[in-house]
Design a protein around this motif. Structure first.
Motif, PDB file in Angstrom:
ATOM      1  N   GLY A  81       0.809  -1.211   0.000  1.00  0.00           N
ATOM      2  CA  GLY A  81       0.000   0.000   0.000  1.00  0.00           C
ATOM      3  C   GLY A  81       0.843   1.262   0.000  1.00  0.00           C
ATOM      4  N   PRO A  82       0.185   2.417   0.069  1.00  0.00           N
ATOM      5  CA  PRO A  82       0.905   3.693   0.086  1.00  0.00           C
ATOM      6  C   PRO A  82       1.822   3.807   1.299  1.00  0.00           C
ATOM      7  N   TRP A  83       2.918   4.557   1.123  1.00  0.00           N
ATOM      8  CA  TRP A  83       3.896   4.760   2.208  1.00  0.00           C
ATOM      9  C   TRP A  83       3.828   6.202   2.692  1.00  0.00           C
ATOM     10  N   LEU A  84       3.808   6.358   4.008  1.00  0.00           N
ATOM     11  CA  LEU A  84       3.921   7.671   4.626  1.00  0.00           C
ATOM     12  C   LEU A  84       5.030   7.632   5.672  1.00  0.00           C
ATOM     13  N   PRO A  85       5.652   8.774   5.946  1.00  0.00           N
ATOM     14  CA  PRO A  85       6.664   8.804   7.010  1.00  0.00           C
ATOM     15  C   PRO A  85       6.045   8.455   8.357  1.00  0.00           C
ATOM     16  N   GLY A 208      -3.719   6.343   2.856  1.00  0.00           N
ATOM     17  CA  GLY A 208      -3.744   5.503   4.049  1.00  0.00           C
ATOM     18  C   GLY A 208      -2.528   4.596   4.096  1.00  0.00           C
ATOM     19  N   ASP A 209      -1.817   4.620   5.190  1.00  0.00           N
ATOM     20  CA  ASP A 209      -0.614   3.795   5.357  1.00  0.00           C
ATOM     21  C   ASP A 209      -0.879   2.760   6.445  1.00  0.00           C
ATOM     22  N   SER A 210      -0.970   1.504   6.020  1.00  0.00           N
ATOM     23  CA  SER A 210      -1.153   0.414   6.983  1.00  0.00           C
ATOM     24  C   SER A 210      -0.026  -0.606   6.907  1.00  0.00           C
ATOM     25  N   GLY A 211       0.731  -0.578   5.814  1.00  0.00           N
ATOM     26  CA  GLY A 211       1.778  -1.576   5.624  1.00  0.00           C
ATOM     27  C   GLY A 211       1.220  -2.990   5.528  1.00  0.00           C
ATOM     28  N   GLY A 212      -0.088  -3.091   5.272  1.00  0.00           N
ATOM     29  CA  GLY A 212      -0.722  -4.394   5.209  1.00  0.00           C
ATOM     30  C   GLY A 212      -0.982  -5.000   6.578  1.00  0.00           C
ATOM     31  N   LYS A 213      -0.819  -4.208   7.649  1.00  0.00           N
ATOM     32  CA  LYS A 213      -0.941  -4.736   9.008  1.00  0.00           C
ATOM     33  C   LYS A 213      -2.181  -4.217   9.733  1.00  0.00           C
ATOM     34  N   ALA A 214      -2.992  -3.424   9.054  1.00  0.00           N
ATOM     35  CA  ALA A 214      -4.240  -2.914   9.631  1.00  0.00           C
ATOM     36  C   ALA A 214      -5.150  -2.538   8.465  1.00  0.00           C
ATOM     37  N   ARG A 215      -6.400  -2.227   8.769  1.00  0.00           N
ATOM     38  CA  ARG A 215      -7.338  -1.884   7.713  1.00  0.00           C
ATOM     39  C   ARG A 215      -7.129  -0.445   7.270  1.00  0.00           C
ATOM     40  N   PRO A 263      -1.989   3.451  20.796  1.00  0.00           N
ATOM     41  CA  PRO A 263      -2.231   4.143  19.528  1.00  0.00           C
ATOM     42  C   PRO A 263      -2.848   3.221  18.490  1.00  0.00           C
ATOM     43  N   ASP A 264      -3.928   3.675  17.882  1.00  0.00           N
ATOM     44  CA  ASP A 264      -4.624   2.902  16.854  1.00  0.00           C
ATOM     45  C   ASP A 264      -4.428   3.506  15.469  1.00  0.00           C
ATOM     46  N   SER A 265      -4.455   4.831  15.393  1.00  0.00           N
ATOM     47  CA  SER A 265      -4.316   5.495  14.098  1.00  0.00           C
ATOM     48  C   SER A 265      -4.045   6.975  14.307  1.00  0.00           C
ATOM     49  N   VAL A 266      -3.488   7.575  13.276  1.00  0.00           N
ATOM     50  CA  VAL A 266      -3.239   9.016  13.248  1.00  0.00           C
ATOM     51  C   VAL A 266      -3.894   9.593  12.010  1.00  0.00           C
ATOM     52  N   PHE A 267      -4.633  10.684  12.191  1.00  0.00           N
ATOM     53  CA  PHE A 267      -5.219  11.424  11.076  1.00  0.00           C
ATOM     54  C   PHE A 267      -4.580  12.811  11.033  1.00  0.00           C
ATOM     55  N   GLN A 268      -4.215  13.250   9.845  1.00  0.00           N
ATOM     56  CA  GLN A 268      -3.720  14.615   9.686  1.00  0.00           C
ATOM     57  C   GLN A 268      -4.201  15.168   8.353  1.00  0.00           C
ATOM     58  N   LEU A 269      -4.501  16.465   8.336  1.00  0.00           N
ATOM     59  CA  LEU A 269      -5.035  17.108   7.145  1.00  0.00           C
ATOM     60  C   LEU A 269      -4.064  18.152   6.610  1.00  0.00           C
ATOM     61  N   ASP A 270      -4.042  18.298   5.287  1.00  0.00           N
ATOM     62  CA  ASP A 270      -3.375  19.425   4.659  1.00  0.00           C
ATOM     63  C   ASP A 270      -4.451  20.331   4.100  1.00  0.00           C
ATOM     64  N   VAL A 271      -4.256  21.633   4.259  1.00  0.00           N
ATOM     65  CA  VAL A 271      -5.299  22.607   3.987  1.00  0.00           C
ATOM     66  C   VAL A 271      -4.790  23.692   3.043  1.00  0.00           C
ATOM     67  N   VAL A 282      -2.383   7.131   9.169  1.00  0.00           N
ATOM     68  CA  VAL A 282      -1.321   6.165   9.461  1.00  0.00           C
ATOM     69  C   VAL A 282      -1.877   5.136  10.438  1.00  0.00           C
ATOM     70  N   ARG A 283      -1.901   3.860  10.003  1.00  0.00           N
ATOM     71  CA  ARG A 283      -2.423   2.794  10.851  1.00  0.00           C
ATOM     72  C   ARG A 283      -1.428   1.649  11.035  1.00  0.00           C
ATOM     73  N   ASN A 284      -0.292   1.725  10.362  1.00  0.00           N
ATOM     74  CA  ASN A 284       0.730   0.702  10.537  1.00  0.00           C
ATOM     75  C   ASN A 284       1.195   0.730  11.992  1.00  0.00           C
ATOM     76  N   PRO A 285       0.956  -0.331  12.750  1.00  0.00           N
ATOM     77  CA  PRO A 285       1.306  -0.310  14.185  1.00  0.00           C
ATOM     78  C   PRO A 285       2.786  -0.070  14.432  1.00  0.00           C
ATOM     79  N   ASP A 286       3.634  -0.481  13.492  1.00  0.00           N
ATOM     80  CA  ASP A 286       5.068  -0.255  13.656  1.00  0.00           C
ATOM     81  C   ASP A 286       5.403   1.221  13.670  1.00  0.00           C
ATOM     82  N   LYS A 287       4.593   2.021  12.984  1.00  0.00           N
ATOM     83  CA  LYS A 287       4.852   3.457  12.900  1.00  0.00           C
ATOM     84  C   LYS A 287       4.185   4.251  14.016  1.00  0.00           C
ATOM     85  N   LEU A 288       3.428   3.567  14.861  1.00  0.00           N
ATOM     86  CA  LEU A 288       2.726   4.257  15.941  1.00  0.00           C
ATOM     87  C   LEU A 288       3.352   3.993  17.316  1.00  0.00           C
TER      88      LEU A 288
END
Length: 294
Positions: A81-85, A208-215, A263-271, A282-288
């Motif tokens: 899936g998509p990658w985010l920092p 959405g970044d899950s790394g295949g480890k979350a929905r 931590p379950d997920s992070v939401f952030q917006l660009d405006v 971001v929902r990849n548990p490794d990144k949280l």
């Protein structure tokens, strides 16, 4: 220089070193490892001839980050899936009082910019970070990287052009982003699709970044209709026991959702132009993991 003094000097510069390493790598754990290695080299070296500890330590950290980045790229790992920092807690506090300087630092650590930096070579990324985010003179950067100043200027120009061509034009006004984030949250939680559509730009993107480890979506969603319907559907399926925290991540307001205190997920917006231009999840548990202690 005594061991205690060496520790004090290093700790005074640790925030800058971590900032350089994170912008280079986009990964908190890797950045912390690099800074720890820089400490080991600093504490075990002969520091008698070091006149500028900040430059010396940034040089060590940058070179270690370049090596780590090359190792990561050489592994050629495929990401699901998509990658985010990895989300990075930023609170410049009183250490960066100047508004313009705060804006530069916030922009250089934003998710949108870090995604673009991933496409640079390790050397281009190092030069861009040192010059654009931290304002080091070209001569100092050349010494840090063992390159001639003309070569560094060429790298900087190439990196700057690459970033400018690909970086989305988003506003970094934290008050506006916070206001839209709160309204966005309320509309999504209420299942108010019409209210969400009023907040979303027509060409909004959801990554959405899950790394295949979350929905999470395995592809980038585009258009207000698709993004809005996905968010309303996700809100209906979410755990009712989720708790929420506002905090500053990557230079801007973000939502941290917790499940059972973890931590379950992070939401952030660009405006921009008063509308939400991008939604990052971001929902990849490794990144949280690094947010567990926040």
């Amino acid at each position: 220089m005594t061991t205690e003094t060496a520790t004090d000097v290093f700790e005074a510069h640790r925030p800058v070193l971590l900032g350089v390493a994170y912008r280079m790598l986009g990964r908190v754990a890797d950045a912390e490892d690099v800074v720890q290695e820089a400490w080991l080299r600093w504490s075990g070296s002969d520091r008698g001839d070091v006149r500028e500890p900040r430059g010396y330590l940034v040089r060590i950290t940058t070179r270690l980050a370049i090596d780590r980045l090359r190792q990561i790229k050489a592994r050629g790992e495929t990401y699901v899936g998509p990658w985010l920092p990895e989300p990075y807690v930023t609170d410049f506090g009183d250490t960066v009082p100047d508004t313009a300087e705060r804006a530069v630092l916030a922009d250089s650590v934003s998710l949108a910019v870090l995604v673009v930096l991933e496409s640079l070579s390790p050397l281009e990324r190092a030069v861009f970070v040192l010059r654009e985010a931290f304002g080091f003179p070209y001569a100092d950067i050349a010494a840090m990287l063992d390159r001639g100043e003309p070569a560094v200027r060429q790298l900087a120009g190439r990196a700057r052009k690459h970033v400018e061509e690909r970086r989305p034009r988003y506003e970094v006004d934290p008050a506006q982003r916070r206001d839209l984030t709160e309204r966005f949250l309320a509309a999504a939680a209420d299942g108010d699709l019409e209210g969400l559509m009023e907040l979303l730009a027509p060409d909004v993107r959801l990554v959405g970044d899950s790394g295949g480890k979350a929905r999470a979506p395995l592809r980038v969603l585009e258009t207000a209709d698709k993004v809005g319907r996905f968010l309303v559907g996700a809100a209906r399926k979410s755990d009712p026991d989720l708790s929420l925290r506002f905090l500053e991540l990557n230079g801007g307001p973000a939502l941290l959702f917790l499940s059972g205190g973890k931590p379950d997920s992070v939401f952030q917006l660009d405006v921009a132009d008063g509308r939400v231009q991008a939604v990052y999840i971001v929902r990849n548990p490794d990144k949280l993991r690094s947010l567990a202690a926040v």
